[in-house]
Design a protein around this motif. Structure first.
Motif, PDB file in Angstrom:
ATOM      1  N   ARG A 164       0.832  -1.191   0.000  1.00 16.78           N
ATOM      2  CA  ARG A 164       0.000   0.000   0.000  1.00 16.78           C
ATOM      3  C   ARG A 164       0.869   1.244   0.000  1.00 16.78           C
ATOM      4  NH1 ARG A 164      -5.337   1.027   3.693  1.00 16.78           N
ATOM      5  NH2 ARG A 164      -4.569   3.065   4.243  1.00 16.78           N
ATOM      6  N   ASN A 165       0.573   2.197  -0.866  1.00 12.13           N
ATOM      7  CA  ASN A 165       1.458   3.345  -1.076  1.00 12.13           C
ATOM      8  C   ASN A 165       1.765   4.117   0.197  1.00 12.13           C
ATOM      9  OD1 ASN A 165       1.698   2.816  -3.792  1.00 12.13           O
ATOM     10  ND2 ASN A 165       0.023   4.176  -4.398  1.00 12.13           N
ATOM     11  N   ASP A 166       0.712   4.419   0.991  1.00 10.49           N
ATOM     12  CA  ASP A 166       0.981   5.258   2.159  1.00 10.49           C
ATOM     13  C   ASP A 166       1.825   4.521   3.186  1.00 10.49           C
ATOM     14  OD1 ASP A 166      -1.124   3.563   2.782  1.00 10.49           O
ATOM     15  OD2 ASP A 166      -2.609   5.166   2.877  1.00 10.49           O
ATOM     16  N   PHE A 167       1.584   3.212   3.379  1.00  9.86           N
ATOM     17  CA  PHE A 167       2.425   2.448   4.294  1.00  9.86           C
ATOM     18  C   PHE A 167       3.857   2.352   3.770  1.00  9.86           C
ATOM     19  CE2 PHE A 167      -1.467  -0.110   5.906  1.00  9.86           C
ATOM     20  CZ  PHE A 167      -1.723   0.873   6.852  1.00  9.86           C
ATOM     21  N   HIS A 168       3.989   2.086   2.466  1.00 11.43           N
ATOM     22  CA  HIS A 168       5.311   1.961   1.839  1.00 11.43           C
ATOM     23  C   HIS A 168       6.110   3.250   2.011  1.00 11.43           C
ATOM     24  CE1 HIS A 168       8.110   2.265  -1.614  1.00 11.43           C
ATOM     25  NE2 HIS A 168       8.274   0.959  -1.442  1.00 11.43           N
ATOM     26  N   ASP A 169       5.452   4.381   1.698  1.00  9.90           N
ATOM     27  CA  ASP A 169       6.156   5.663   1.757  1.00  9.90           C
ATOM     28  C   ASP A 169       6.527   6.030   3.190  1.00  9.90           C
ATOM     29  OD1 ASP A 169       5.817   5.785  -0.957  1.00  9.90           O
ATOM     30  OD2 ASP A 169       4.157   7.223  -0.894  1.00  9.90           O
ATOM     31  N   ARG A 170       5.632   5.780   4.119  1.00 10.01           N
ATOM     32  CA  ARG A 170       5.918   6.114   5.513  1.00 10.01           C
ATOM     33  C   ARG A 170       7.038   5.232   6.068  1.00 10.01           C
ATOM     34  NH1 ARG A 170       0.046   5.939   8.074  1.00 10.01           N
ATOM     35  NH2 ARG A 170       1.214   5.920  10.029  1.00 10.01           N
ATOM     36  N   PHE A 171       7.044   3.965   5.684  1.00 11.05           N
ATOM     37  CA  PHE A 171       8.089   3.053   6.173  1.00 11.05           C
ATOM     38  C   PHE A 171       9.466   3.508   5.703  1.00 11.05           C
ATOM     39  CE2 PHE A 171      10.760  -0.745   5.546  1.00 11.05           C
ATOM     40  CZ  PHE A 171      10.787  -1.230   6.849  1.00 11.05           C
ATOM     41  N   HIS A 172       9.573   3.840   4.404  1.00  8.52           N
ATOM     42  CA  HIS A 172      10.872   4.237   3.860  1.00  8.52           C
ATOM     43  C   HIS A 172      11.284   5.639   4.298  1.00  8.52           C
ATOM     44  CE1 HIS A 172      11.780   0.757   1.354  1.00  8.52           C
ATOM     45  NE2 HIS A 172      10.483   0.679   1.101  1.00  8.52           N
ATOM     46  N   ALA A 173      10.314   6.429   4.742  1.00  6.02           N
ATOM     47  CA  ALA A 173      10.651   7.764   5.250  1.00  6.02           C
ATOM     48  C   ALA A 173      10.961   7.735   6.747  1.00  6.02           C
ATOM     49  CB  ALA A 173       9.491   8.734   4.981  1.00  6.02           C
ATOM     50  N   GLY A 174      10.797   6.568   7.351  1.00  7.46           N
ATOM     51  CA  GLY A 174      11.049   6.452   8.782  1.00  7.46           C
ATOM     52  C   GLY A 174       9.935   7.034   9.626  1.00  7.46           C
ATOM     53  N   THR A 175       8.751   7.223   9.009  1.00 11.15           N
ATOM     54  CA  THR A 175       7.598   7.748   9.744  1.00 11.15           C
ATOM     55  C   THR A 175       6.881   6.596  10.445  1.00 11.15           C
ATOM     56  OG1 THR A 175       7.323   9.454   8.055  1.00 11.15           O
ATOM     57  CG2 THR A 175       5.454   9.071   9.527  1.00 11.15           C
ATOM     58  N   PRO A 176       6.538   6.757  11.706  1.00  9.80           N
ATOM     59  CA  PRO A 176       5.927   5.649  12.456  1.00  9.80           C
ATOM     60  C   PRO A 176       4.626   5.152  11.834  1.00  9.80           C
ATOM     61  CG  PRO A 176       6.645   7.384  13.960  1.00  9.80           C
ATOM     62  CD  PRO A 176       6.782   7.940  12.573  1.00  9.80           C
ATOM     63  N   ILE A 177       4.445   3.841  11.878  1.00  9.66           N
ATOM     64  CA  ILE A 177       3.201   3.187  11.474  1.00  9.66           C
ATOM     65  C   ILE A 177       2.758   2.340  12.667  1.00  9.66           C
ATOM     66  CG2 ILE A 177       2.057   1.612   9.865  1.00  9.66           C
ATOM     67  CD1 ILE A 177       4.352   2.181   7.891  1.00  9.66           C
ATOM     68  N   SER A 178       1.603   2.639  13.196  1.00  7.42           N
ATOM     69  CA  SER A 178       1.104   1.863  14.328  1.00  7.42           C
ATOM     70  C   SER A 178       0.504   0.549  13.834  1.00  7.42           C
ATOM     71  CB  SER A 178       0.040   2.658  15.093  1.00  7.42           C
ATOM     72  OG  SER A 178       0.598   3.830  15.651  1.00  7.42           O
ATOM     73  N   VAL A 179       0.658  -0.512  14.630  1.00  6.78           N
ATOM     74  CA  VAL A 179       0.153  -1.829  14.240  1.00  6.78           C
ATOM     75  C   VAL A 179      -1.353  -1.791  14.023  1.00  6.78           C
ATOM     76  CG1 VAL A 179      -0.138  -4.210  15.013  1.00  6.78           C
ATOM     77  CG2 VAL A 179       2.038  -3.056  15.374  1.00  6.78           C
ATOM     78  N   HIS A 180      -2.061  -0.972  14.827  1.00  7.29           N
ATOM     79  CA  HIS A 180      -3.522  -0.952  14.693  1.00  7.29           C
ATOM     80  C   HIS A 180      -3.977  -0.452  13.321  1.00  7.29           C
ATOM     81  CE1 HIS A 180      -3.353   3.417  15.399  1.00  7.29           C
ATOM     82  NE2 HIS A 180      -4.607   3.459  15.003  1.00  7.29           N
ATOM     83  N   GLU A 181      -3.103   0.311  12.611  1.00  3.34           N
ATOM     84  CA  GLU A 181      -3.484   0.819  11.293  1.00  3.34           C
ATOM     85  C   GLU A 181      -3.628  -0.307  10.277  1.00  3.34           C
ATOM     86  OE1 GLU A 181      -1.823   4.864  10.161  1.00  3.34           O
ATOM     87  OE2 GLU A 181      -0.356   4.224  11.653  1.00  3.34           O
ATOM     88  N   PHE A 182      -2.900  -1.407  10.470  1.00  5.15           N
ATOM     89  CA  PHE A 182      -3.046  -2.568   9.591  1.00  5.15           C
ATOM     90  C   PHE A 182      -4.442  -3.186   9.723  1.00  5.15           C
ATOM     91  CE2 PHE A 182       1.729  -3.917   9.299  1.00  5.15           C
ATOM     92  CZ  PHE A 182       1.982  -2.765   8.563  1.00  5.15           C
ATOM     93  N   LEU A 183      -5.066  -2.961  10.860  1.00  3.43           N
ATOM     94  CA  LEU A 183      -6.387  -3.558  11.083  1.00  3.43           C
ATOM     95  C   LEU A 183      -7.468  -2.878  10.257  1.00  3.43           C
ATOM     96  CD1 LEU A 183      -6.317  -3.982  14.979  1.00  3.43           C
ATOM     97  CD2 LEU A 183      -5.746  -5.670  13.211  1.00  3.43           C
ATOM     98  N   TYR A 184      -7.217  -1.628   9.843  1.00  2.00           N
ATOM     99  CA  TYR A 184      -8.275  -0.905   9.131  1.00  2.00           C
ATOM    100  C   TYR A 184      -8.647  -1.567   7.807  1.00  2.00           C
ATOM    101  CZ  TYR A 184     -11.325   2.682   7.399  1.00  2.00           C
ATOM    102  OH  TYR A 184     -12.434   3.328   6.923  1.00  2.00           O
ATOM    103  N   PRO A 185      -7.694  -1.769   6.880  1.00  2.00           N
ATOM    104  CA  PRO A 185      -8.078  -2.427   5.628  1.00  2.00           C
ATOM    105  C   PRO A 185      -8.613  -3.840   5.845  1.00  2.00           C
ATOM    106  CG  PRO A 185      -5.682  -2.154   5.763  1.00  2.00           C
ATOM    107  CD  PRO A 185      -6.274  -1.357   6.867  1.00  2.00           C
ATOM    108  N   LEU A 186      -8.124  -4.525   6.884  1.00  2.00           N
ATOM    109  CA  LEU A 186      -8.651  -5.859   7.179  1.00  2.00           C
ATOM    110  C   LEU A 186     -10.117  -5.791   7.580  1.00  2.00           C
ATOM    111  CD1 LEU A 186      -5.734  -7.542   9.182  1.00  2.00           C
ATOM    112  CD2 LEU A 186      -6.498  -8.090   6.859  1.00  2.00           C
ATOM    113  N   MET A 187     -10.453  -4.837   8.430  1.00  2.00           N
ATOM    114  CA  MET A 187     -11.845  -4.722   8.878  1.00  2.00           C
ATOM    115  C   MET A 187     -12.757  -4.228   7.758  1.00  2.00           C
ATOM    116  SD  MET A 187     -12.282  -6.016  11.758  1.00  2.00           S
ATOM    117  CE  MET A 187     -14.011  -5.586  11.666  1.00  2.00           C
ATOM    118  N   GLN A 188     -12.262  -3.302   6.924  1.00  2.00           N
ATOM    119  CA  GLN A 188     -13.085  -2.864   5.797  1.00  2.00           C
ATOM    120  C   GLN A 188     -13.332  -4.038   4.861  1.00  2.00           C
ATOM    121  OE1 GLN A 188     -12.089   0.844   3.857  1.00  2.00           O
ATOM    122  NE2 GLN A 188     -13.057   0.222   1.948  1.00  2.00           N
ATOM    123  N   GLY A 189     -12.299  -4.863   4.648  1.00  2.00           N
ATOM    124  CA  GLY A 189     -12.473  -6.044   3.819  1.00  2.00           C
ATOM    125  C   GLY A 189     -13.430  -7.051   4.437  1.00  2.00           C
TER     126      GLY A 189
END
Length: 414
Positions: A164-189
């Motif tokens: 996912r673009n926003d996760f990819h970009d934030r990871f490579h920029a060293g911007t924090p990604i909280s684990v709970h954010e992964f739950l959002y697309p899972l729950m929408q799905g």
């Protein structure tokens, strides 16, 4: 060795029309062939397809940009299919990271409940309530529990999530990604699994989440939904997407006069995109109108027609007609029929009031300083006469104050 060519799907006239309705103004239909198969099956069996839209109640009001997707739902609803308007009261607790470059703070349950109260009422201005199924994803989200959430998370990989673009970009920029954010697309799905949806709609920024729904449906043994992405509507500025935070929006609960005037403020170029995404006129009617403008008809005529259509949808035909007349009156320097009536006291010993202070007291300027700046710009009138003297003082009497083209107040000083 060449692969055998897949057999061509033979469409009926009704399905061909339904496909055209689906594609109008859309960005992408994935996969189109599967959607045609679903339409053919629905026609043969007489069973409506289940079409889902989920909206998180992150704000109390819906603006015209949101209605791009709602309009598409209504068009499909008019073809006889079942529309599911899903209020994401559970997913809002997580916070949608789509398009974000930082963690989105989740709302409280009280904020979510307050916002959700207005969502369906406003959406019903576009949808047919009698043919709309309203659901809340807390119905199954709360029931999942810890065990269910772990089992759901096991059906998707971190590698896929990081595509996912926003996760990819934030990871490579060293911007924090909280684990709970992964739950959002899972729950929408998982919403698509719970609702057994055949088609899910969303903005182009939701494509990843919609595809997760297809994946999870297959994981749970269901036929995967098709997805339809709709473009994000440019706001009044014609550049940025419509957003309250950018101030380039039209709220669907705004008064008729303001709504009409705001539509008329868009550019002639943007007008045609708004016609495609917001108007209920057929594509043939819009094409004919565009040819008339290209042949010399004043484009303002087309813009007025669009403004009246949108205003009538959220108010009434009579309100749209009145808004048009009000705009004409304002354009000619006339005074609207209904303006704020304000009574103010004169200064001590009946002293006259300065115009800048009066503008502030009447709510036409945020401060006396702003009032002076408005006067310098030639944007202030008293009884239809432009004010050029910032030292003007008004004594006892009744005056019509005007700032710009849309702000009026009838002020009585005594």
């Amino acid at each position: 060795m060449t692969q055998p060519k897949a057999p061509e799907i033979l469409m009926t006239d009704a399905v061909r029309e339904a496909l055209a309705v689906t594609l109008r103004g859309s960005e992408e239909l994935i996969p189109q062939e599967d959607w045609v198969k679903k339409l053919l099956r629905s026609e043969a069996s007489g069973t409506p397809l289940r079409i889902k839209l989920g909206l998180d109640p992150t704000a109390p009001d819906i603006h015209v940009g949101h209605t791009v997707v709602l309009n598409k739902l209504r068009q499909l609803q008019d073809l006889g299919h079942t529309v599911i308007f899903l209020i994401g009261d559970f997913t809002t607790l997580i916070g949608d990271p789509s398009g974000r470059n930082s963690t989105r703070p989740p709302l409280t349950r009280e904020q979510i409940d307050a916002n959700a109260q207005t969502y369906y009422r406003q959406a019903s201005m576009v949808l047919d309530p009698s043919r709309t199924e309203i659901r809340y994803n807390s119905e199954w989200g709360d029931a999942l529990g810890s065990r269910g959430m772990i089992q759901l998370a096991a059906r998707y990989t971190v590698a896929r999530m990081m595509e996912r673009n926003d996760f990819h970009d934030r990871f490579h920029a060293g911007t924090p990604i909280s684990v709970h954010e992964f739950l959002y697309p899972l729950m929408q799905g998982y919403d698509s699994v719970a609702l057994k949806s055949d088609l899910e709609l969303g903005g182009t920024d939701q494509k990843f989440n919609l595809l997760v729904g297809r994946h999870l449906q297959a994981e749970y043994g269901q036929e995967p939904q098709c997805i339809l992405t709709m473009p994000l509507l440019e706001g009044l500025d014609g550049v940025e997407k419509m957003s309250k935070s950018k101030g380039n929006y039209i709220g669907i609960s705004e008064d008729a006069n303001t709504m009409f005037a705001k539509v008329l403020s868009i550019s002639d170029t943007l007008m045609w995109r708004w016609y495609t995404l917001l108007s209920f006129k057929s594509e043939a009617q819009i094409a004919a109108l565009k040819r008339e403008v290209e042949a010399g008809r004043n484009p303002k005529d087309a813009k007025v027609a669009l403004a009246k259509e949108i205003t009538a949808r959220f108010h009434s035909v009579a309100s749209a007609d009145a808004a048009e007349q009000d705009f004409i009156n304002r354009s000619k320097g006339g005074i609207p029929d209904q303006i704020a009536e304000i009574s103010l006291a004169l200064g001590s010993d009946g002293a006259a009031l300065g115009i800048a202070a009066l503008l502030k007291s009447a709510g036409l300027a945020s401060s006396s300083g702003e009032g002076n700046r408005l006067i310098d710009g030639g944007g202030v009138r008293v009884d239809s006469s432009v004010v050029s003297d910032k030292g003007l003082k008004l004594g006892a009497g009744t005056y019509v104050l005007q700032v710009g083209k849309r702000k009026f107040a009838r002020v009585t000083l005594s």
